[in-house]
Design a protein around this motif. Structure first.
Motif, short mmCIF file in Angstrom:
data_model
loop_
_atom_site.label_atom_id
_atom_site.label_comp_id
_atom_site.label_asym_id
_atom_site.label_seq_id
_atom_site.Cartn_x
_atom_site.Cartn_y
_atom_site.Cartn_z
N THR A 1 45.22 -6.47 -28.77
CA THR A 1 45.46 -5.18 -28.10
C THR A 1 44.17 -4.39 -27.98
N THR A 2 43.83 -4.02 -26.75
CA THR A 2 42.79 -3.02 -26.49
C THR A 2 43.23 -2.24 -25.26
N ASP A 3 42.57 -1.12 -25.00
CA ASP A 3 42.89 -0.33 -23.81
C ASP A 3 42.66 -1.17 -22.55
N PHE A 4 41.62 -1.98 -22.57
CA PHE A 4 41.27 -2.80 -21.40
C PHE A 4 42.24 -3.96 -21.22
N ALA A 5 42.56 -4.66 -22.28
CA ALA A 5 43.39 -5.87 -22.20
C ALA A 5 44.88 -5.56 -22.18
N GLY A 6 45.27 -4.41 -22.70
CA GLY A 6 46.69 -4.12 -22.85
C GLY A 6 47.27 -4.89 -24.03
N TYR A 7 48.57 -5.12 -24.00
CA TYR A 7 49.26 -5.78 -25.11
C TYR A 7 49.39 -7.27 -24.79
N CYS A 8 48.75 -8.09 -25.61
CA CYS A 8 48.68 -9.53 -25.37
C CYS A 8 49.27 -10.29 -26.56
N PHE A 9 49.70 -11.51 -26.29
CA PHE A 9 50.24 -12.32 -27.38
C PHE A 9 50.26 -13.79 -26.98
N THR A 10 49.74 -14.62 -27.86
CA THR A 10 49.91 -16.07 -27.76
C THR A 10 50.89 -16.47 -28.84
N GLY A 11 52.06 -16.92 -28.44
CA GLY A 11 53.09 -17.28 -29.41
C GLY A 11 53.37 -18.77 -29.39
N THR A 12 53.87 -19.28 -30.50
CA THR A 12 54.33 -20.67 -30.54
C THR A 12 55.50 -20.77 -31.51
N ALA A 13 56.49 -21.55 -31.11
CA ALA A 13 57.69 -21.72 -31.93
C ALA A 13 58.15 -23.17 -31.83
N SER A 14 58.76 -23.65 -32.92
CA SER A 14 59.22 -25.04 -32.98
C SER A 14 60.64 -25.10 -33.50
N ARG A 15 61.47 -25.89 -32.82
CA ARG A 15 62.84 -26.13 -33.25
C ARG A 15 63.23 -27.58 -32.93
N ASN A 16 63.87 -28.23 -33.87
CA ASN A 16 64.38 -29.58 -33.65
C ASN A 16 63.33 -30.53 -33.08
N GLY A 17 62.11 -30.40 -33.58
CA GLY A 17 61.05 -31.31 -33.16
C GLY A 17 60.43 -30.99 -31.81
N ILE A 18 60.77 -29.84 -31.23
CA ILE A 18 60.19 -29.43 -29.94
C ILE A 18 59.40 -28.15 -30.15
N ARG A 19 58.17 -28.11 -29.65
CA ARG A 19 57.33 -26.92 -29.77
C ARG A 19 56.93 -26.42 -28.39
N PHE A 20 56.93 -25.10 -28.26
CA PHE A 20 56.47 -24.47 -27.02
C PHE A 20 55.36 -23.47 -27.36
N ILE A 21 54.49 -23.25 -26.39
CA ILE A 21 53.42 -22.26 -26.50
C ILE A 21 53.57 -21.30 -25.33
N THR A 22 53.45 -20.01 -25.61
CA THR A 22 53.52 -18.99 -24.55
C THR A 22 52.30 -18.08 -24.62
N VAL A 23 51.96 -17.50 -23.49
CA VAL A 23 50.89 -16.49 -23.43
C VAL A 23 51.36 -15.38 -22.51
N VAL A 24 51.20 -14.13 -22.95
CA VAL A 24 51.38 -12.97 -22.07
C VAL A 24 50.13 -12.11 -22.19
N GLN A 25 49.65 -11.63 -21.05
CA GLN A 25 48.50 -10.73 -21.02
C GLN A 25 48.91 -9.43 -20.35
N ASN A 26 48.56 -8.33 -20.98
CA ASN A 26 48.90 -7.00 -20.48
C ASN A 26 50.41 -6.91 -20.23
N ALA A 27 51.19 -7.20 -21.25
CA ALA A 27 52.65 -7.19 -21.15
C ALA A 27 53.17 -5.75 -21.10
N THR A 28 54.22 -5.56 -20.31
CA THR A 28 54.85 -4.24 -20.19
C THR A 28 56.37 -4.41 -20.22
N ASP A 29 57.06 -3.29 -20.27
CA ASP A 29 58.51 -3.33 -20.09
C ASP A 29 58.81 -3.25 -18.60
N ALA A 30 60.09 -3.17 -18.23
CA ALA A 30 60.48 -3.17 -16.81
C ALA A 30 59.94 -1.97 -16.05
#
Length: 431
Positions: free
Chosen positions: A249-278
Motif C-alpha cells: 500500500t502506498t498513495d501511488f500504488a493504492g491497495y495491492c495484494f498478491t494472494g495464494t491459497a491451496s485446497r485439495n491439492g490445487i493452488r491458485f495465485i491472484t494479484v490485484v493492483q489498486n483495488a477498490t470497492d464498487a
C-alpha cells in the motif's frame, strides 16, 4: 504424422496471449488483476495485466526470492548477524512506515530480519537485507533489475528494495531513479514473480502463513507482528487455504495484494493492483474482497482432472516412423499419467499433440535408430481445438502441463541384409 509435426512447430512455441476457454467477466475492481494456476502458471483470468502499475510492498517478494536464493547457494546464512547503520535505524524509527524498531548499532540475525519483512512488511528490515546481499541498497537495486530480467519479467522497474516512494527515504540514500519514483510492475509480472517464489522456494509459505509473531522477544523492543495478509484463516477476512503471500500500500500504488491459497491439492495465485470497492474507493477490505472474488471463482469452477492415463497413445500417432531401424515404425506412449487443473467441461476443448525431441529425429522427421524401450522420444502437450492460445507465465511452468512420450519397444539399427532387401524392394517399387 505430417499434421502432428506441423502442430509441433507452431504449438511448441511459448505463448502469452488469451486462454483456451472463453474468459468469464469477473468484474474485478482493480487497475490490474490476474488469476493463475499455482502449479503450471496457466493464466485463468486476466484484466489489464500487462500495464505498469505501482506495487508498493509487493516489491519485497523479489527481495525474498533473492535472499532465499543466496541462502541456498551458501552466500548468506540464517544465523548471520547484521549491525544496524544510520539509514536503517532512521527508517525503522519512522512511525509513518511499516517497521519493527531496530536499535542503532544493534545486531539482528538474517532470520529475524526476514521474518519481519515477510510477516510485518518491515521496510528497514528489507533495506538491511539488501545491504547484506548487495553491499548497499543502491547496488542491490541494480541486482534486483538484473534478477527480474533473469526470471523472464517484461514490464517492471525497481528503484528500491522496499516498495516505498523514494521521497520516504528523505534523502538518506543515493536515489535510483527520480526523487519521487516508486517500483512498478505489470500484474502478469507480479504473478510470475510470485509463481517463481513459491515454486522455487516453497518454504516461503511457512513464513508468510504465520498470523502473528513476536519480534525481539524478551527485549524492550519486543513487538507483536501481525501479518498484513488479513485473509489468513485466523484473521479478520479469513479464507480457507490461504497461506500467502504479500500486501502492498502506498498513495501511488493504492491497495495491492498478491494472494495464494491451496485446497485439495490445487493452488491458485491472484494479484490485484489498486483495488477498490464498487464505488471506486480503495481500502484494505477492497483488496481482499476482490481477491476473494477471483479465488471463489477458481475453486468453484476448476478441478484437477486426469487428461491422459499412463501408456496413453495419441490417435493417429500411435507409432512414429524410424530411419534405418529394424522396423519402419516404433510404437510410442506416455511414460506416466498427466493431470491438469481445468474448468468444468473444459477437457473436451483440448487436443493432445505429440512433440518429438529434435535431437532424436533426422531431417525428414523420422526417429534415428537405435531406440531403446522406455527411451524418451518427445512429449505430449495440449492445444486448444478452437485454435486459441493457452497462456502460461513461464516456459518452466508450461512443462508441468506436459508428459514424456517414450518408445514402447526396442528398435535396433537395421543390419546390412535388411538394408539390402529394402533397397531391392524400393527398386522394384519404383520400376
Amino acid at each position: 504424422m505430417a499434421g502432428a509435426m506441423a502442430l509441433v512447430l507452431f504449438f511448441s512455441i511459448f505463448t502469452s496471449m488469451g486462454t483456451a476457454h472463453a474468459q468469464v467477466d469477473l468484474n474485478v475492481h482493480a487497475s490490474g488483476a490476474i488469476l493463475v494456476d499455482g502449479k503450471t502458471g496457466r493464466v485463468l483470468y486476466d484484466q489489464n495485466a500487462d500495464t505498469l502499475h505501482g506495487i508498493a510492498s509487493m516489491t519485497k517478494m523479489l527481495t525474498e526470492y533473492m535472499l532465499l536464493d543466496d541462502i541456498k547457494k551458501g552466500k548468506v546464512s540464517w544465523d548471520q548477524t547484521y549491525t544496524v547503520d544510520d539509514l536503517v535505524y532512521k527508517i525503522s524509527q519512522d512511525p509513518s512506515l511499516s517497521n519493527v524498531p531496530l536499535r542503532q548499532g544493534g545486531q539482528y540475525t538474517v532470520k529475524e530480519l526476514y521474518q519481519a519483512m515477510a510477516i510485518y512488511s518491515a521496510d528497514a528490515a528489507a533495506i538491511a537485507l539488501a545491504e547484506i546481499m548487495g553491499g548497499s541498497e543502491t547496488n542491490f537495486v541494480k541486482m534486483m533489475n538484473a534478477e527480474a530480467q533473469k526470471l523472464g519479467l517484461k514490464h517492471y522497474k525497481f528503484v528500491n528494495s522496499t516498495g516505498l516512494n523514494n521521497a520516504d527515504y528523505k534523502g538518506m540514500q543515493p536515489v535510483v531513479g527520480g526523487p519521487t519514483d516508486e517500483n512498478v510492475m505489470s500484474a502478469r509480472d507480479v504473478a510470475t514473480l510470485a509463481f517463481c517464489l513459491i515454486n522455487d522456494f516453497p518454504e516461503i509459505l511457512k513464513t508468510s502463513s504465520i498470523p502473528t509473531l513476536t519480534f525481539a522477544a524478551g527485549t524492550k523492543d519486543q513487538i507483536v507482528m501481525k501479518n498484513w495478509n488479513w485473509m489468513l484463516p485466523s484473521l479478520i477476512y479469513a479464507y480457507p487455504g490461504m497461506d500467502g503471500l504479500k500486501t502492498g500500500t502506498t498513495d501511488f500504488a493504492g491497495y495491492c495484494f498478491t494472494g495464494t491459497a491451496s485446497r485439495n491439492g490445487i493452488r491458485f495465485i491472484t494479484v490485484v493492483q489498486n483495488a477498490t470497492d464498487a464505488s471506486g474507493k480503495g481500502g484494505y477490505k477492497a483488496r481482499f474482497a476482490e481477491t476473494r472474488k477471483m479465488l471463489n471463482y477458481a475453486f468453484s469452477n476448476y478441478s484437477k482432472v486426469q487428461m491422459v492415463p499412463k501408456h496413453y497413445q495419441i490417435k493417429g500417432d500411435e507409432t512414429v516412423p524410424v530411419s534405418n531401424g529394424s522396423s519402419n515404425q516404433v510404437p510410442v506412449y506416455t511414460k506416466s499419467a498427466l493431470s491438469m487443473v481445468v474448468q468444468s467441461g473444459e477437457k473436451k476443448d483440448f487436443k493432445p499433440v505429440l512433440v518429438l525431441d529434435k535431437s532424436k529425429v533426422d531431417s525428414s522427421g523420422k526417429l534415428i535408430a537405435p531406440i531403446k524401450k522406455g527411451e524418451k522420444i518427445g512429449y505430449l502437450t495440449f492445444v486448444s481445438k478452437s485454435g486459441q492460445s493457452i497462456s502460461y507465465l513461464t516456459p518452466q511452468g508450461q512443462k508441468k502441463a506436459e508428459v514424456d512420450v517414450v518408445a514402447a519397444q526396442d528398435d535396433n539399427k537395421a543390419n546390412w541384409f535388411i538394408m539390402i532387401m529394402r533397397g531391392i524392394g524400393g527398386f522394384f517399387s519404383n520400376t
